[in-house]
Design a protein around this motif. Structure first.
Motif, PDB file in Angstrom:
ATOM      1  N   TYR A 206      19.887  32.148  17.551  1.00  0.00           N
ATOM      2  CA  TYR A 206      18.785  31.503  18.383  1.00  0.00           C
ATOM      3  C   TYR A 206      17.395  32.004  18.205  1.00  0.00           C
ATOM      4  N   PHE A 207      17.159  32.707  16.855  1.00  0.00           N
ATOM      5  CA  PHE A 207      15.854  33.228  16.680  1.00  0.00           C
ATOM      6  C   PHE A 207      15.538  32.707  15.129  1.00  0.00           C
ATOM      7  N   PRO A 208      14.287  32.676  15.255  1.00  0.00           N
ATOM      8  CA  PRO A 208      13.799  32.229  13.668  1.00  0.00           C
ATOM      9  C   PRO A 208      14.089  33.341  12.782  1.00  0.00           C
ATOM     10  N   LYS A 209      13.808  32.998  11.541  1.00  0.00           N
ATOM     11  CA  LYS A 209      14.115  33.632  10.424  1.00  0.00           C
ATOM     12  C   LYS A 209      13.600  33.079   8.914  1.00  0.00           C
TER      13      LYS A 209
ATOM     14  N   ASP B 202      15.041  27.422  28.670  1.00  0.00           N
ATOM     15  CA  ASP B 202      15.111  28.076  30.197  1.00  0.00           C
ATOM     16  C   ASP B 202      16.676  28.209  30.198  1.00  0.00           C
ATOM     17  N   SER B 203      16.874  29.459  30.653  1.00  0.00           N
ATOM     18  CA  SER B 203      18.309  29.795  30.987  1.00  0.00           C
ATOM     19  C   SER B 203      19.146  28.897  31.955  1.00  0.00           C
ATOM     20  N   ARG B 204      18.153  28.087  32.741  1.00  0.00           N
ATOM     21  CA  ARG B 204      18.812  27.192  33.845  1.00  0.00           C
ATOM     22  C   ARG B 204      19.477  25.985  33.381  1.00  0.00           C
ATOM     23  N   THR B 205      19.172  25.718  31.894  1.00  0.00           N
ATOM     24  CA  THR B 205      19.723  24.816  31.246  1.00  0.00           C
ATOM     25  C   THR B 205      21.008  24.629  30.701  1.00  0.00           C
ATOM     26  N   ASP B 206      21.707  23.753  30.268  1.00  0.00           N
ATOM     27  CA  ASP B 206      22.780  23.933  29.690  1.00  0.00           C
ATOM     28  C   ASP B 206      22.880  24.207  28.172  1.00  0.00           C
ATOM     29  N   GLN B 207      21.642  23.890  27.639  1.00  0.00           N
ATOM     30  CA  GLN B 207      21.499  24.309  26.192  1.00  0.00           C
ATOM     31  C   GLN B 207      20.595  25.546  26.282  1.00  0.00           C
ATOM     32  N   THR B 208      21.169  26.510  25.561  1.00  0.00           N
ATOM     33  CA  THR B 208      20.779  28.052  25.343  1.00  0.00           C
ATOM     34  C   THR B 208      19.372  27.825  24.527  1.00  0.00           C
ATOM     35  N   ALA B 209      19.454  27.028  23.431  1.00  0.00           N
ATOM     36  CA  ALA B 209      18.501  27.136  22.523  1.00  0.00           C
ATOM     37  C   ALA B 209      17.981  25.756  22.101  1.00  0.00           C
ATOM     38  N   LEU B 210      16.887  25.401  21.350  1.00  0.00           N
ATOM     39  CA  LEU B 210      16.359  24.172  21.102  1.00  0.00           C
ATOM     40  C   LEU B 210      17.141  23.725  19.951  1.00  0.00           C
ATOM     41  N   TYR B 211      17.476  24.462  18.944  1.00  0.00           N
ATOM     42  CA  TYR B 211      18.690  23.983  17.776  1.00  0.00           C
ATOM     43  C   TYR B 211      20.025  24.838  18.235  1.00  0.00           C
TER      44      TYR B 211
ATOM     45  N   PHE C 230      12.527  29.251   8.888  1.00  0.00           N
ATOM     46  CA  PHE C 230      13.401  28.367  10.030  1.00  0.00           C
ATOM     47  C   PHE C 230      12.714  28.856  11.217  1.00  0.00           C
ATOM     48  N   TRP C 231      12.975  27.756  12.262  1.00  0.00           N
ATOM     49  CA  TRP C 231      12.327  28.152  13.396  1.00  0.00           C
ATOM     50  C   TRP C 231      13.714  27.691  14.496  1.00  0.00           C
ATOM     51  N   ASN C 232      13.761  28.439  15.504  1.00  0.00           N
ATOM     52  CA  ASN C 232      14.463  28.122  16.761  1.00  0.00           C
ATOM     53  C   ASN C 232      13.818  28.887  17.935  1.00  0.00           C
TER      54      ASN C 232
END
Length: 221
Positions: free
Chosen positions: A153-156, A180-189, A174-176
């Motif tokens: 869930y974090f860049p590197k 918002d924790s209220r959405t079903d998707q935890t991270a952008l990618y 790399f980016w991620n």
């Protein structure tokens, strides 16, 4: 250790040097755990003093400023001006370049000359399409230095290096980001997405080959 009178002996210069080298290499790999770019500056200042390379380190900082790889907000700020986000792992890869040239960087993997030459030939073509972290590792193998944690869930940043200190590093950024924790998707990618590969370039911006994802972030920066 203590002397014949029971007094504790001071560390030798070589012991201090080895300690600083170990700390620098740990901080380059997990900069966030050590205090980010400020901690890297402190370690590099101390290592330059211990190795009598203060002049070279001072000239490097001047070069970074001239190339706009170091702004008033540091090296992180240079990345932020580029695509709207600057992270510790991105900054660490820039510091790793100086460490590599001066024999301070401990490489987890040294690319053979054939592997390095192949990377030179294909890195721009690799950036013509969007690539994930997993795809990049599958293509180029484990990096010489892995900057950042393993949490997807974090860049590197993956750093690839040949054995010769004069050969430039190739840094895959790399980016991620968490949503918002209220959405079903935890991270952008689902896993970090490649924004660009950084190699040689007289100007900071000119040293990048951007993926479509990286180009889109630049437009939105």
């Amino acid at each position: 250790m203590t002397d014949a009178n029971g007094r504790r002996e001071a560390r030798t210069g070589e012991q201090v040097r080895e300690y600083l080298l170990a700390e620098i290499n740990a901080a380059l790999r997990r900069p966030g755990m050590f205090g980010g770019e400020i901690a890297l500056r402190i370690y590099f200042d101390a290592m330059a003093f211990a190795d009598d390379r203060e002049q070279a380190w001072s000239e490097e900082r001047g070069s970074l400023q001239a190339r706009r790889a170091f702004l008033s907000t540091g090296t992180r700020g240079a990345f932020e001006s580029l695509w709207g986000a600057g992270t510790d792992d991105m900054a660490a890869s820039v510091y790793a370049e100086f460490a590599h040239r001066h024999g301070w960087l401990h490489l987890d993997r040294i690319l053979s000359r054939d592997e390095y030459d192949e990377l030179i030939g294909v890195n721009k073509a690799w950036c013509e399409s969007d690539r994930t972290l997993g795809q990049t590792l599958g293509m180029f193998g484990p990096p010489s230095v892995y900057c950042g944690g393993t949490n997807p869930y974090f860049p590197k940043t993956l750093v690839y290096a040949a054995g010769h200190s004069r050969d430039p590093l190739f840094c895959f950024h790399f980016w991620n980001e968490l949503l918002d924790s209220r959405t079903d998707q935890t991270a952008l990618y689902n896993e970090p997405m490649l924004l660009a590969v950084r190699g040689e370039g007289s100007d900071f911006t000119d040293s990048f080959a951007f993926t479509p994802a990286g180009t889109n972030r630049r437009r939105g920066a």
